[in-house]
Motif scaffolding. Structure first.
Motif, PDB file in Angstrom:
ATOM      1  N   GLN A   3      11.623   4.986  -7.014  1.00 55.60           N
ATOM      2  CA  GLN A   3      10.769   6.008  -6.578  1.00 55.60           C
ATOM      3  C   GLN A   3      11.232   7.593  -6.332  1.00 55.60           C
ATOM      4  O   GLN A   3      10.490   8.249  -6.600  1.00 55.60           O
ATOM      5  CB  GLN A   3      10.129   5.633  -5.200  1.00 55.60           C
TER       6      GLN A   3
ATOM      7  N   TYR B 127       4.864  -2.681  -6.764  1.00 56.14           N
ATOM      8  CA  TYR B 127       5.335  -2.837  -8.169  1.00 56.14           C
ATOM      9  C   TYR B 127       4.520  -3.994  -8.745  1.00 56.14           C
ATOM     10  O   TYR B 127       4.251  -5.118  -8.106  1.00 56.14           O
ATOM     11  CB  TYR B 127       6.810  -2.780  -8.361  1.00 56.14           C
TER      12      TYR B 127
ATOM     13  N   SER C  21       0.960  -1.246  -0.056  1.00 53.57           N
ATOM     14  CA  SER C  21       0.080  -0.082  -0.057  1.00 53.57           C
ATOM     15  C   SER C  21       0.834   1.243  -0.100  1.00 53.57           C
ATOM     16  O   SER C  21       0.420   2.702  -0.381  1.00 53.57           O
ATOM     17  CB  SER C  21      -1.039   0.128   1.168  1.00 53.57           C
ATOM     18  N   ARG C  22       2.257   1.016   0.596  1.00 59.25           N
ATOM     19  CA  ARG C  22       2.981   2.340   0.308  1.00 59.25           C
ATOM     20  C   ARG C  22       3.682   2.651  -0.978  1.00 59.25           C
ATOM     21  O   ARG C  22       4.210   3.552  -1.310  1.00 59.25           O
ATOM     22  CB  ARG C  22       4.224   1.981   1.216  1.00 59.25           C
ATOM     23  N   GLY C  23       2.932   1.749  -1.901  1.00 61.14           N
ATOM     24  CA  GLY C  23       3.402   1.893  -3.373  1.00 61.14           C
ATOM     25  C   GLY C  23       4.143   0.682  -3.873  1.00 61.14           C
ATOM     26  O   GLY C  23       5.501   0.733  -3.792  1.00 61.14           O
TER      27      GLY C  23
ATOM     28  N   HIS D   5       8.711   3.071 -15.616  1.00 57.44           N
ATOM     29  CA  HIS D   5       7.253   3.714 -15.476  1.00 57.44           C
ATOM     30  C   HIS D   5       6.409   2.882 -16.311  1.00 57.44           C
ATOM     31  O   HIS D   5       6.715   2.525 -17.494  1.00 57.44           O
ATOM     32  CB  HIS D   5       7.147   5.106 -15.635  1.00 57.44           C
TER      33      HIS D   5
ATOM     34  N   THR E 206      -0.314  -0.212 -10.024  1.00 60.38           N
ATOM     35  CA  THR E 206       0.893   0.473  -9.873  1.00 60.38           C
ATOM     36  C   THR E 206       1.450   1.305 -10.810  1.00 60.38           C
ATOM     37  O   THR E 206       1.128   0.872 -12.120  1.00 60.38           O
ATOM     38  CB  THR E 206       1.857  -0.619  -9.255  1.00 60.38           C
ATOM     39  N   ASP E 207       2.140   2.094 -10.652  1.00 60.00           N
ATOM     40  CA  ASP E 207       2.926   2.952 -11.763  1.00 60.00           C
ATOM     41  C   ASP E 207       4.185   2.064 -12.076  1.00 60.00           C
ATOM     42  O   ASP E 207       4.748   2.192 -13.057  1.00 60.00           O
ATOM     43  CB  ASP E 207       3.491   4.372 -11.453  1.00 60.00           C
TER      44      ASP E 207
ATOM     45  N   ASP F  74       2.487  -6.152  -5.927  1.00 62.42           N
ATOM     46  CA  ASP F  74       1.073  -6.200  -6.017  1.00 62.42           C
ATOM     47  C   ASP F  74       0.615  -6.976  -6.855  1.00 62.42           C
ATOM     48  O   ASP F  74      -0.418  -7.311  -6.721  1.00 62.42           O
ATOM     49  CB  ASP F  74       1.047  -4.640  -6.336  1.00 62.42           C
TER      50      ASP F  74
ATOM     51  N   PRO G  45      11.330   8.140 -10.799  1.00 60.89           N
ATOM     52  CA  PRO G  45      10.206   7.271 -11.448  1.00 60.89           C
ATOM     53  C   PRO G  45      10.295   7.229 -12.901  1.00 60.89           C
ATOM     54  O   PRO G  45       9.575   6.440 -13.625  1.00 60.89           O
ATOM     55  CB  PRO G  45       9.075   7.821 -10.780  1.00 60.89           C
TER      56      PRO G  45
ATOM     57  N   THR H 289      12.703   1.411  -3.984  1.00 64.30           N
ATOM     58  CA  THR H 289      12.898   2.663  -3.274  1.00 64.30           C
ATOM     59  C   THR H 289      13.497   3.703  -4.218  1.00 64.30           C
ATOM     60  O   THR H 289      13.453   4.809  -3.975  1.00 64.30           O
ATOM     61  CB  THR H 289      13.187   2.467  -2.067  1.00 64.30           C
TER      62      THR H 289
END
Length: 345
Positions: A194, A84, A80-82, A245, A169-170, A111, A197, A191
């Motif tokens: 991020q 992939y 949920s923090r971002g 991305h 996800t991006d 994800d 990106p 990380t």
């Protein structure tokens, strides 16, 4: 640089003066002996400190020298923090695919997992059921990644960069079915991505450099790991293990010059170079190499062919010519997890 010169201004030698001076301090001979002992002690202390530091270094390396530990804790606490999406490219290597899916399902940052399937026959129901069970079994209790096959009617390397619908996800992590990146290393690279990106962040650095032949023709040469190590620079990271991305999937499929698609399809090679050119052209920036241990669990990949180096040289020149420009940007920056004791470039 200044030079210090000692000058004796005390006049002629006198035994009386020498005795008087010796009463107030050490004799010159004894003073030299003490100084020699102190210098020797400092040298021994330095040597002991060096040996102690080296032993500490070796002890910290022992776990990594033992090989890949698939159960090493992941650094991303929750997707949920971002998270992939892991996009695995495979072709007729179901054994490797099973290992790969099982591993990436166990990473906290995953994800979703998409398998790019480019065989004439669709995956069997047995294979689909098996992999779904593996994903449920290997994933963490609090999160179950989505799993899906992305089916294609023809064997084409361009398939690995087709747009994917309903992504949450991006971040896309593109990986070959025979490449395993430990979860902690993968999450660390995420990380890093991020923070930048729009660029490619990956584990396999490569480079190209221009050279001029004797006849005056100007060409580009593709370099693998050893030229990267020797020159200390790179300008590509291969999509066999790299983050980028999700928008580049659309740009590659719908905006890339069609002759490049045709070339990749015909040569069955170099789609990773094409993606590197695309991202560099869009950003005007170099990729980012994350140094980390990765494992190749197969041995029959295309990169094992003896003629691969010549093909990559040809691809590099042909694709740059079709692309119409050379956008790759070189860098000598590498990113290393500070908690890992890395010293070799």
């Amino acid at each position: 640089m200044s030079t210090l010169i000692a000058i004796n201004c005390g006049g002629e030698y006198s035994p009386t003066k020498e005795k008087a001076s010796s009463r107030g301090g050490l004799s010159p001979l004894l003073h030299r002996r003490w100084r020699t002992l102190l210098v020797g002690a400092k040298y021994k202390l330095f040597l002991l400190l060096f040996l102690f530091t080296w032993l500490c270094f070796l002890s910290s390396k022992i776990p990594s020298l033992m090989g890949w530990n698939p159960h090493y804790p992941s650094s991303v606490s929750h997707p949920s923090r971002g998270g992939y999406t892991v996009v695995i490219n495979t072709l007729k290597r179901n054994t490797l695919l099973k290992q790969s899916v099982a591993h990436y399902a166990s990473c906290n940052g995953t994800d979703a997992i998409h398998v790019v399937w480019s065989e004439t026959d669709p995956p069997s129901q047995m294979l689909k059921d098996y992999l779904r069970k593996v994903v449920l079994k290997k994933s963490k209790a609090g999160h179950k990644p989505n799993f899906r096959f992305d089916l294609n009617k023809e064997d084409n390397l361009n398939n690995r960069f087709k747009p994917i619908q309903d992504l949450r996800t991006d971040a896309i992590f593109s990986v070959d079915d025979d490449v395993i990146v430990p979860c902690r290393t993968l999450d660390f690279a995420f990380t890093v991505w991020q923070t930048a990106p729009l660029t490619m962040v990956g584990f396999v650095p490569r480079m190209h450099w221009p050279y001029e032949e004797k006849n005056g023709l100007f060409h580009h040469r593709y370099g693998g790991w050893w030229p990267v190590w020797w020159k200390g620079t790179y300008n590509m990271v291969l999509s066999k293990a790299a983050f980028f991305h999700k928008k580049y999937l659309d740009l590659y499929t719908n905006k890339m010059p069609s002759p490049i698609h045709d070339y990749v399809s015909r040569e069955r090679n170099c789609e990773d170079i094409a993606m590197s050119l695309l991202v560099a052209n869009a950003t005007g920036a170099p990729p980012i190499w994350v140094k980390g241990k990765i494992y190749e669990i197969g041995s029959s990949g295309i990169s094992s062919l003896k003629s691969q180096s010549d093909k990559r040289n040809k691809c590099t020149n042909d694709l740059i010519s079709i692309f119409g420009t050379m956008p790759l940007v070189s860098t000598n920056v590498k990113v290393v997890d500070a908690t890992r004791h890395e010293w070799f470039w």
